[in-house]
Design an enzyme around this catalytic site. Structure first.
Site, PDB file in Angstrom:
ATOM      1  N   TYR A   4       0.085  16.783   6.787  1.00 33.07           N
ATOM      2  CA  TYR A   4      -0.675  15.977   7.535  1.00 33.07           C
ATOM      3  C   TYR A   4      -0.850  16.491   9.010  1.00 33.07           C
ATOM      4  O   TYR A   4      -1.808  16.000   9.390  1.00 33.07           O
ATOM      5  CB  TYR A   4      -0.063  14.495   7.090  1.00 33.07           C
TER       6      TYR A   4
ATOM      7  N   ASP B  49       5.984   4.047   6.423  1.00 32.60           N
ATOM      8  CA  ASP B  49       5.164   5.377   6.130  1.00 32.60           C
ATOM      9  C   ASP B  49       5.780   6.635   6.384  1.00 32.60           C
ATOM     10  O   ASP B  49       6.507   6.679   7.197  1.00 32.60           O
ATOM     11  CB  ASP B  49       3.664   5.189   6.361  1.00 32.60           C
TER      12      ASP B  49
ATOM     13  N   ARG C 269      -1.693  -2.627  -2.013  1.00 30.43           N
ATOM     14  CA  ARG C 269      -2.836  -3.075  -2.025  1.00 30.43           C
ATOM     15  C   ARG C 269      -3.008  -3.592  -3.291  1.00 30.43           C
ATOM     16  O   ARG C 269      -3.751  -4.466  -3.545  1.00 30.43           O
ATOM     17  CB  ARG C 269      -3.866  -2.056  -1.915  1.00 30.43           C
TER      18      ARG C 269
ATOM     19  N   ARG D  42       5.606   3.000  -4.368  1.00 30.60           N
ATOM     20  CA  ARG D  42       4.496   2.043  -3.760  1.00 30.60           C
ATOM     21  C   ARG D  42       4.400   0.823  -4.453  1.00 30.60           C
ATOM     22  O   ARG D  42       3.225   0.300  -4.642  1.00 30.60           O
ATOM     23  CB  ARG D  42       3.099   3.027  -3.948  1.00 30.60           C
TER      24      ARG D  42
ATOM     25  N   ARG E 163      -1.145  -8.127   5.106  1.00 33.34           N
ATOM     26  CA  ARG E 163      -1.947  -7.084   6.057  1.00 33.34           C
ATOM     27  C   ARG E 163      -2.857  -7.510   6.940  1.00 33.34           C
ATOM     28  O   ARG E 163      -2.793  -6.856   7.897  1.00 33.34           O
ATOM     29  CB  ARG E 163      -2.340  -6.231   4.760  1.00 33.34           C
TER      30      ARG E 163
HETATM   31  O1  1CP Z   1       6.278   0.135  -1.666  1.00 40.69           O
HETATM   32  C1  1CP Z   1       6.039   1.024  -1.131  1.00 40.69           C
HETATM   33  O2  1CP Z   1       6.470   2.327  -1.450  1.00 40.69           O
HETATM   34  C2  1CP Z   1       5.394   1.101   0.037  1.00 40.69           C
HETATM   35  C3  1CP Z   1       5.994   1.863   1.158  1.00 40.69           C
HETATM   36  C4  1CP Z   1       5.311   3.105   1.518  1.00 40.69           C
HETATM   37  C5  1CP Z   1       5.777   4.501   1.331  1.00 40.69           C
HETATM   38  C6  1CP Z   1       7.175   4.835   0.479  1.00 40.69           C
HETATM   39  C7  1CP Z   1       4.017   3.345   1.993  1.00 40.69           C
HETATM   40  C8  1CP Z   1       2.970   2.233   2.426  1.00 40.69           C
HETATM   41  N1  1CP Z   1       3.863   4.516   2.202  1.00 40.69           N
HETATM   42  C9  1CP Z   1       4.607   5.455   1.683  1.00 40.69           C
HETATM   43  C10 1CP Z   1       4.894   6.974   1.546  1.00 40.69           C
HETATM   44  C11 1CP Z   1       3.858   7.797   1.739  1.00 40.69           C
HETATM   45  N2  1CP Z   1       2.768   7.770   2.595  1.00 40.69           N
HETATM   46  C12 1CP Z   1       3.619   9.074   1.008  1.00 40.69           C
HETATM   47  C13 1CP Z   1       4.404   9.774   0.181  1.00 40.69           C
HETATM   48  C14 1CP Z   1       4.190   8.926  -1.283  1.00 40.69           C
HETATM   49  C15 1CP Z   1       2.926   9.352  -2.028  1.00 40.69           C
HETATM   50  O3  1CP Z   1       2.633  10.477  -2.433  1.00 40.69           O
HETATM   51  O4  1CP Z   1       2.417   8.393  -2.576  1.00 40.69           O
HETATM   52  C16 1CP Z   1       2.395   9.756   1.578  1.00 40.69           C
HETATM   53  C17 1CP Z   1       1.887  10.988   1.391  1.00 40.69           C
HETATM   54  C18 1CP Z   1       1.976   8.984   2.575  1.00 40.69           C
HETATM   55  C19 1CP Z   1       0.595   9.011   3.415  1.00 40.69           C
HETATM   56  C20 1CP Z   1      -0.303   7.974   3.192  1.00 40.69           C
HETATM   57  N3  1CP Z   1      -0.286   6.826   3.842  1.00 40.69           N
HETATM   58  C21 1CP Z   1      -1.270   7.854   2.270  1.00 40.69           C
HETATM   59  C22 1CP Z   1      -1.824   8.857   1.344  1.00 40.69           C
HETATM   60  C23 1CP Z   1      -2.957   9.534   2.123  1.00 40.69           C
HETATM   61  C24 1CP Z   1      -3.490  10.725   1.141  1.00 40.69           C
HETATM   62  O5  1CP Z   1      -3.011  11.960   1.366  1.00 40.69           O
HETATM   63  O6  1CP Z   1      -4.394  10.735   0.456  1.00 40.69           O
HETATM   64  C25 1CP Z   1      -1.936   6.405   2.671  1.00 40.69           C
HETATM   65  C26 1CP Z   1      -3.195   5.915   2.140  1.00 40.69           C
HETATM   66  C27 1CP Z   1      -1.062   5.749   3.885  1.00 40.69           C
HETATM   67  C28 1CP Z   1      -1.281   4.448   4.134  1.00 40.69           C
HETATM   68  C29 1CP Z   1      -0.351   3.663   3.455  1.00 40.69           C
HETATM   69  N4  1CP Z   1       0.995   3.542   3.433  1.00 40.69           N
HETATM   70  C30 1CP Z   1       1.576   2.429   2.687  1.00 40.69           C
HETATM   71  C31 1CP Z   1       0.408   1.761   2.155  1.00 40.69           C
HETATM   72  C32 1CP Z   1       0.591   0.364   1.433  1.00 40.69           C
HETATM   73  C33 1CP Z   1      -0.746   2.417   2.818  1.00 40.69           C
HETATM   74  C34 1CP Z   1      -2.189   1.806   2.680  1.00 40.69           C
HETATM   75  C35 1CP Z   1      -2.790   1.332   3.991  1.00 40.69           C
HETATM   76  C36 1CP Z   1      -2.650  -0.120   4.185  1.00 40.69           C
HETATM   77  O7  1CP Z   1      -2.188  -1.005   3.469  1.00 40.69           O
HETATM   78  O8  1CP Z   1      -3.305  -0.681   5.074  1.00 40.69           O
END
Ligand code: 1CP
Length: 347
Positions: free
Chosen positions: A145, A69, A23, A19, A32
């Site tokens: 999910y 994602d 944000r 990540r 974004r």
């Molecule tokens: O730099 C990076 O790593 C960004 C790319 C990235 C990756 C590798 C994002 C962007 N998401 C992920 C993987 C991801 N997504 C995982 C595996 C890693 C981990 O465990 O953190 C998981 C479980 C998700 C699911 C997901 N997507 C969540 C978690 C929800 C929960 O279970 O609590 C969330 C909040 C998202 C949205 C998301 N994905 C990525 C960002 C920057 C965001 C935030 C939304 C936004 O900016 O509007």
């Protein structure tokens, strides 16, 4: 990164952060705002490319992870996926065998074409020595999910389904193995050099479930990738696996294993590192805290793990409240390694 994943021991380990885009960066928040929804952001190559490159431009990591994602797979399968501000992802849940039949597996690669376009363009933009990392969720974590309909649960609904009718649930896992293998192979064809498979919810399972729903599907996924794209090493991240990481490495034959912050350094160095490249495992809370805790723990990890093949990373993703200066300091410490002897903590 490629040298480390080939088993080489490097004086200064490569570094990237889970990540690392997102944000906590003001430039990400500004970017974004240019897309109406998070999925639209992921599917717009100009924006996804820019978000991928932002942390490199600011900090100079050694790896760039594709901005996307893990939930693009359910979206590509035709499940309704919605990202709500402050709430995280919400999905129309899949709860029974008949629901699995509604998923459209033939259109996955077509649907994800914008992601491959992003990769193709990124691969031309990588600074020398910086590795482009592709990724997907592991079948178990994506199924969590898809069945729970959201994150942050105790996974009770999905575990109950898997326990009550394992063969019915296995149909979902099988479909995810296929879709994910095709998706990752296409990422490699378009230019990613390393693949990370995120199993963020592996830690909720008991030993039998862990074997059946984490190890076995990952083993099949990795085996398929070794045939379709043998040049791209796979890093597995079974978060919360604890000591079961050892069985995971042995059975799945991943090139690297990403460790979370709960796994002890002496055990990682003594048990896992002789068999596999290790990645990790700074606590994201320590990065958030910064200061002397960050200095001390980063050096402890470097001392413990630079004797074998190693990639520096966090134990889980950068938290949104993390000050960017803490990330800058972390990169400075790792890139400055091996530090002058006097700077090392006296034990
Ligand atoms: O730099 C990076 O790593 C960004 C790319 C990235 C990756 C590798 C994002 C962007 N998401 C992920 C993987 C991801 N997504 C995982 C595996 C890693 C981990 O465990 O953190 C998981 C479980 C998700 C699911 C997901 N997507 C969540 C978690 C929800 C929960 O279970 O609590 C969330 C909040 C998202 C949205 C998301 N994905 C990525 C960002 C920057 C965001 C935030 C939304 C936004 O900016 O509007």
């Amino acid at each position: 990164m490629l040298q480390a994943l080939a088993g080489e021991v490097l004086t200064r380990p490569p570094l990237w952060l889970m990540r690392q885009a997102g944000r906590y960066l003001p430039e990400y928040r500004a970017l974004r705002n240019k897309a109406a929804s998070f999925l639209e952001f992921c599917y717009t190559p100009d924006l996804a490319m820019e978000a991928t490159l932002q942390p490199l431009q600011r900090f100079g990591m050694d790896g760039a992870i594709l901005f996307s994602d893990i939930l693009v797979i359910p979206d590509a399968l035709g499940q309704k996926v919605d990202f709500r501000e402050g709430e995280g992802p919400i999905l129309q849940p899949i709860r029974k065998a008949a629901d699995i039949k509604t998923l459209k597996k033939n259109s996955v690669l077509d649907h994800l074409r914008p992601v491959f376009d992003t990769i193709k363009r990124l691969s031309l933009e990588m600074p020398p020595g910086v590795t482009l990392i592709g990724f997907a969720g592991a079948p178990w974590t994506v199924a969590v999910y898809m069945v729970e309909g959201r994150g942050g649960t105790d996974c009770g609904t999905v575990r109950a389904w898997a326990r009550k009718s394992p063969d019915g649930f296995a149909a979902l896992i099988d479909l995810l193995i296929e879709a994910t293998a095709d998706y990752l192979a296409e990422q490699v064809r378009n230019g990613v050099e390393v693949i990370q498979v995120f199993d963020s919810w592996a830690g909720v399972l008991d030993d039998d479930e862990f074997r059946r729903w984490v190890i076995e599907p990952t083993r099949r996924l990795v085996r398929r990738l070794k045939t379709t794209c043998p040049g791209a090493p796979v890093i597995g991240f079974p978060r919360g696996a604890g000591k079961r990481a050892e069985a995971y490495v042995a059975a799945t034959a991943v090139a690297g294993i990403s460790l979370d912050h709960t796994q002890p350094l002496d055990w990682i160095a003594g048990t896992l590192q002789p068999k596999c490249t290790v990645q990790g495992n700074l606590d994201n809370q320590v990065l958030l805290a910064g200061g002397s805790a960050l200095e001390r723990r980063t050096r402890e990890i470097l001392e413990a793990l630079t004797g074998g093949p190693f990639i520096f990373n966090l134990g889980h993703g950068v938290l949104p409240e993390t000050p960017p200066e803490h990330v800058a300091r972390l990169v400075e410490i790792v890139h400055g390694w091996p530090a002058a002897v006097a700077e090392r903590p006296v034990r």
